[in-house]
Scaffold this motif. Structure first.
Motif, PDB file in Angstrom:
ATOM      1  N   ILE A 191       0.843  -1.209   0.000  1.00  0.00           N
ATOM      2  CA  ILE A 191       0.000   0.000   0.000  1.00  0.00           C
ATOM      3  C   ILE A 191       0.877   1.258   0.000  1.00  0.00           C
ATOM      4  N   ALA A 192       1.970   1.211   0.760  1.00  0.00           N
ATOM      5  CA  ALA A 192       2.862   2.381   0.818  1.00  0.00           C
ATOM      6  C   ALA A 192       3.489   2.621  -0.565  1.00  0.00           C
ATOM      7  N   TYR A 193       3.845   1.538  -1.243  1.00  0.00           N
ATOM      8  CA  TYR A 193       4.430   1.683  -2.580  1.00  0.00           C
ATOM      9  C   TYR A 193       3.424   2.354  -3.519  1.00  0.00           C
ATOM     10  N   LEU A 194       2.188   1.869  -3.481  1.00  0.00           N
ATOM     11  CA  LEU A 194       1.163   2.416  -4.378  1.00  0.00           C
ATOM     12  C   LEU A 194       0.931   3.902  -4.091  1.00  0.00           C
ATOM     13  N   ALA A 195       0.944   4.248  -2.805  1.00  0.00           N
ATOM     14  CA  ALA A 195       0.754   5.670  -2.452  1.00  0.00           C
ATOM     15  C   ALA A 195       1.903   6.506  -3.005  1.00  0.00           C
ATOM     16  N   GLY A 196       3.101   5.909  -3.041  1.00  0.00           N
ATOM     17  CA  GLY A 196       4.272   6.628  -3.554  1.00  0.00           C
ATOM     18  C   GLY A 196       4.218   6.841  -5.054  1.00  0.00           C
ATOM     19  N   ILE A 197       3.698   5.858  -5.788  1.00  0.00           N
ATOM     20  CA  ILE A 197       3.747   6.035  -7.253  1.00  0.00           C
ATOM     21  C   ILE A 197       2.489   6.693  -7.819  1.00  0.00           C
ATOM     22  N   GLU A 198       1.404   6.725  -7.056  1.00  0.00           N
ATOM     23  CA  GLU A 198       0.152   7.243  -7.627  1.00  0.00           C
ATOM     24  C   GLU A 198       0.270   8.673  -8.171  1.00  0.00           C
ATOM     25  N   PRO A 199       0.866   9.617  -7.417  1.00  0.00           N
ATOM     26  CA  PRO A 199       0.972  10.973  -7.982  1.00  0.00           C
ATOM     27  C   PRO A 199       1.822  11.008  -9.257  1.00  0.00           C
ATOM     28  N   LEU A 200       2.851  10.157  -9.304  1.00  0.00           N
ATOM     29  CA  LEU A 200       3.696  10.118 -10.510  1.00  0.00           C
ATOM     30  C   LEU A 200       2.895   9.544 -11.682  1.00  0.00           C
ATOM     31  N   LEU A 201       2.133   8.513 -11.390  1.00  0.00           N
ATOM     32  CA  LEU A 201       1.289   7.901 -12.425  1.00  0.00           C
ATOM     33  C   LEU A 201       0.337   8.945 -13.002  1.00  0.00           C
ATOM     34  N   GLN A 202      -0.263   9.737 -12.122  1.00  0.00           N
ATOM     35  CA  GLN A 202      -1.229  10.751 -12.581  1.00  0.00           C
ATOM     36  C   GLN A 202      -0.550  11.791 -13.462  1.00  0.00           C
ATOM     37  N   GLU A 203       0.628  12.185 -13.022  1.00  0.00           N
ATOM     38  CA  GLU A 203       1.360  13.207 -13.782  1.00  0.00           C
ATOM     39  C   GLU A 203       1.723  12.676 -15.184  1.00  0.00           C
ATOM     40  N   TYR A 204       2.270  11.459 -15.247  1.00  0.00           N
ATOM     41  CA  TYR A 204       2.679  10.914 -16.552  1.00  0.00           C
ATOM     42  C   TYR A 204       1.470  10.621 -17.436  1.00  0.00           C
ATOM     43  N   GLN A 278      -8.736   0.773 -25.727  1.00  0.00           N
ATOM     44  CA  GLN A 278      -7.398   0.181 -25.879  1.00  0.00           C
ATOM     45  C   GLN A 278      -6.318   1.248 -25.706  1.00  0.00           C
ATOM     46  N   GLY A 279      -6.575   2.412 -26.334  1.00  0.00           N
ATOM     47  CA  GLY A 279      -5.605   3.511 -26.296  1.00  0.00           C
ATOM     48  C   GLY A 279      -5.388   3.998 -24.868  1.00  0.00           C
ATOM     49  N   GLN A 280      -6.488   4.130 -24.133  1.00  0.00           N
ATOM     50  CA  GLN A 280      -6.361   4.594 -22.744  1.00  0.00           C
ATOM     51  C   GLN A 280      -5.605   3.566 -21.900  1.00  0.00           C
ATOM     52  N   GLN A 281      -5.836   2.295 -22.189  1.00  0.00           N
ATOM     53  CA  GLN A 281      -5.136   1.253 -21.427  1.00  0.00           C
ATOM     54  C   GLN A 281      -3.639   1.276 -21.717  1.00  0.00           C
ATOM     55  N   ARG A 282      -3.301   1.505 -22.977  1.00  0.00           N
ATOM     56  CA  ARG A 282      -1.875   1.569 -23.332  1.00  0.00           C
ATOM     57  C   ARG A 282      -1.213   2.782 -22.685  1.00  0.00           C
ATOM     58  N   SER A 283      -1.931   3.903 -22.689  1.00  0.00           N
ATOM     59  CA  SER A 283      -1.372   5.102 -22.047  1.00  0.00           C
ATOM     60  C   SER A 283      -1.183   4.850 -20.557  1.00  0.00           C
ATOM     61  N   PHE A 284      -2.136   4.142 -19.972  1.00  0.00           N
ATOM     62  CA  PHE A 284      -2.065   3.874 -18.538  1.00  0.00           C
ATOM     63  C   PHE A 284      -0.836   3.035 -18.205  1.00  0.00           C
ATOM     64  N   ILE A 285      -0.629   1.972 -18.954  1.00  0.00           N
ATOM     65  CA  ILE A 285       0.466   1.057 -18.613  1.00  0.00           C
ATOM     66  C   ILE A 285       1.814   1.749 -18.842  1.00  0.00           C
ATOM     67  N   LEU A 286       1.854   2.573 -19.868  1.00  0.00           N
ATOM     68  CA  LEU A 286       3.075   3.328 -20.140  1.00  0.00           C
ATOM     69  C   LEU A 286       3.361   4.305 -18.992  1.00  0.00           C
ATOM     70  N   ALA A 287       2.303   5.008 -18.552  1.00  0.00           N
ATOM     71  CA  ALA A 287       2.471   5.958 -17.447  1.00  0.00           C
ATOM     72  C   ALA A 287       2.883   5.225 -16.171  1.00  0.00           C
ATOM     73  N   LEU A 288       2.335   4.043 -15.981  1.00  0.00           N
ATOM     74  CA  LEU A 288       2.661   3.251 -14.794  1.00  0.00           C
ATOM     75  C   LEU A 288       4.143   2.873 -14.805  1.00  0.00           C
ATOM     76  N   LYS A 289       4.616   2.519 -15.976  1.00  0.00           N
ATOM     77  CA  LYS A 289       6.033   2.138 -16.101  1.00  0.00           C
ATOM     78  C   LYS A 289       6.946   3.336 -15.851  1.00  0.00           C
ATOM     79  N   MET A 290       6.561   4.475 -16.411  1.00  0.00           N
ATOM     80  CA  MET A 290       7.378   5.684 -16.194  1.00  0.00           C
ATOM     81  C   MET A 290       7.400   6.031 -14.711  1.00  0.00           C
TER      82      MET A 290
END
Ligand SMILES: Nc1ncnc2c1ncn2[C@@H]1O[C@H](COP(=O)(O)OP(=O)(O)OP(=O)(O)O)[C@@H](O)[C@H]1O
Length: 366
Positions: A191-204, A278-290
Motif C-alpha cells: 500500500i505504501a508503494y502504491l501511495a508513492g507512485i500514484e501521484p507520478l502515475l497521474q502526472e505521466y 485500448q488507447g487509454q489502457q496503453r497510455s495507462f500502462i506506459l504511465a505506470l512504467k514511467m
C-alpha cells in the motif's frame, strides 16, 4: 547505472555470449526464438535473482548443461562491480566482486532493473495473480528487504495450508496469528508503494494522454475491508480468517490474506479494464512504467536500466515517441528487443547501438 559487459555461459539457448552493450539505447533484433528475451532475462536475473517470466531454476540452465553462469560488470558513480550468478537446477549462488553473497538482502541494489513486456498490458485485464506478480516485482525493486517479508509470508502460508489439508486443525490459531502478522506487514509495504507512485502515475498519464482524466491505483484486499487493513492489518486479517473458517476447512486452504489480494486500476473512478479504450489502457500502462522508473530514481538516486521486450510493436507511434522522450531525458541505458528494425523510431534516440541475435549469439550489426 550502466551494464558495461555481460558474459553468459549455458543460460537457456545462450551457450556462450560476450556482450558489450552501449551506454544508451541497445537494440537487439532477430527472428523469433533466437534468444532475445533470454538475453533480457539474464540481465534481469543479475539485478533481482528472479526471472520476469516466472521460470523455475531448472528452466534457466541450458538443456544438457550441469549449470549456467551469468556475469555482469555494472558501473555506478564511476565504480564498477562484478556481479556473478551461478545457476544450478536446484538453486542460485551469487558473488559480488568475487565474494559469495550469503544474505539475500546484500545482493540487491547493485543493479536496478525494470522490465516492460507485453504481459504487463495483458495484466490490466487478466487474473489477479498477474497483477500481484507485477506489484510484488515493483515493490521489491524499490525495497530490497521486501523479499524477506514475502518469503516469510509465503512460508507461513504453506505451513498453515498443510495443516488445513490434514483436516486436524489443532494449533491452527498460532499459524493464523503469525500469518496475520506477516500478511499485515506485506500489505503495508504494498500500500505504501502504491501511495508513492500514484501521484507520478497521474502526472505521466496526463502528459501522455493530453487530457484531464484522473487515473488511480487501488489496493483491494480479499475478504478484509481496506480501511480495516490500513488501520490495524494484523487484527483485520485475523478477523477475516475467522470469518472464512468454515470455507477454509472445507477447501483445505487459506482464503484470506495478501496472496489473494488484488489491484484495481481506475480511470475517472471507473475500473479501467471495463471502461477504458485500448488507447487509454496503453497510455495507462506506459504511465505506470514511467512512474515506476521515476520512483526508483528518487529512491536510489540513479535511474534503473530498462529492458523493453518487444514493446515497440505494442505501442503506437505517438506513445513510442513519448516513451523515448522520457528515456532520453533520463539518460538511461535501455535494451530493446524487436523482430524488425522497422518497428524502431530511431530519430528519438541520441545514441544507439544495434545488435543482431541469431541462434543464441549476439552479433554486431553489419
Ligand atoms: N533451458 C533452455 N535450454 C536451451 N534452450 C532453451 C532453454 N529455454 C528456452 N530455450 C530456447 O530459447 C529459445 C527462445 O528464446 P527467446 O524466448 O529468447 O526468443 P526470442 O528471440 O525472444 O523470440 P520471440 O521474438 O519469439 O520472443 C527457444 O528456441 C527455446 O527453445
Amino acid at each position: 547505472m550502466k551494464l558495461n559487459r555481460l558474459s553468459i555461459t549455458a543460460f537457456r539457448n545462450l551457450q556462450q555470449v560476450e556482450f558489450d552493450p552501449g551506454a544508451r539505447f541497445n537494440i537487439i533484433h532477430g527472428n523469433n526464438a533466437q534468444g532475445k528475451t533470454n538475453l533480457l532475462e539474464s540481465i534481469y536475473l543479475l539485478g533481482t535473482m528472479k526471472s520476469f517470466r516466472h521460470a523455475r531454476n531448472r528452466d534457466l540452465v541450458a538443456w544438457q548443461a550441469p549449470h549456467g553462469i551469468i556475469r555482469g560488470w555494472v558501473e555506478r558513480d564511476g565504480v564498477t562491480r562484478e556481479i556473478a550468478l551461478l545457476l544450478e537446477r536446484d538453486g542460485k549462488k551469487a558473488r559480488i566482486d568475487h565474494k559469495l553473497v550469503t544474505r539475500l538482502a546484500d545482493f540487491f541494489g547493485s543493479l536496478n532493473v525494470v522490465v516492460f513486456a507485453p504481459e504487463e498490458l495483458a495484466m490490466l485485464k487478466g487474473s489477479p495473480d498477474g497483477r500481484r506478480r507485477y506489484l510484488d516485482r515493483a515493490v521489491f525493486s524499490g525495497s530490497p528487504t521486501y523479499i524477506l517479508l514475502y518469503h516469510d509470508y509465503y512460508r507461513l502460508l504453506k505451513n498453515r495450508n498443510a495443516l488445513l489439508k490434514t483436516g486436524d486443525t489443532t494449533g491452527l490459531e498460532i499459524w493464523s496469528e503469525q500469518l496475520a502478522e506477516a500478511g499485515a506487514r506485506l500489505a503495508r509495504e504494498r500500500i505504501a508503494y502504491l501511495a508513492g507512485i500514484e501521484p507520478l502515475l497521474q502526472e505521466y498519464y496526463r502528459t501522455i494522454a493530453g487530457t484531464a482524466e484522473m487515473v488511480g491505483i487501488g489496493y483491494r484486499p480479499h475478504g478484509v475491508e481496506r480501511e480495516a487493513l490500513v488501520a490495524d492489518g494484523r487484527n483485520a486479517i485475523l478477523a477475516g480468517l475467522e470469518r472464512a473458517a468454515t470455507e477454509e476447512r472445507r477447501h483445505g486452504t487459506t482464503t484470506v490474506g495478501p496472496h489473494r489480494d488484488d489491484l484495481e486500476f481506475l480511470l475517472d473512478g471507473r475500473l479501467l479494464k471495463l471502461h477504458a479504450s485500448q488507447g487509454q489502457q496503453r497510455s495507462f500502462i506506459l504511465a505506470l512504467k514511467m512512474a515506476e522508473i521515476e520512483y526508483l530514481q528518487q529512491t536510489f538516486g540513479a535511474p534503473p536500466i530498462l529492458l523493453l521486450d518487444d514493446m515497440t510493436s505494442e505501442l503506437d507511434g505517438e506513445r513510442n515517441r513519448n516513451l523515448l522522450g522520457f528515456l532520453q531525458q533520463k539518460k538511461m541505458q535501455v535494451f530493446i528487443t524487436t523482430t524488425s528494425l522497422q518497428n524502431i523510431t530511431f530519430d528519438g534516440m541520441d545514441h544507439h547501438t544495434t545488435f543482431r541475435m541469431e541462434q543464441g549469439k549476439v552479433l554486431p550489426q553489419r
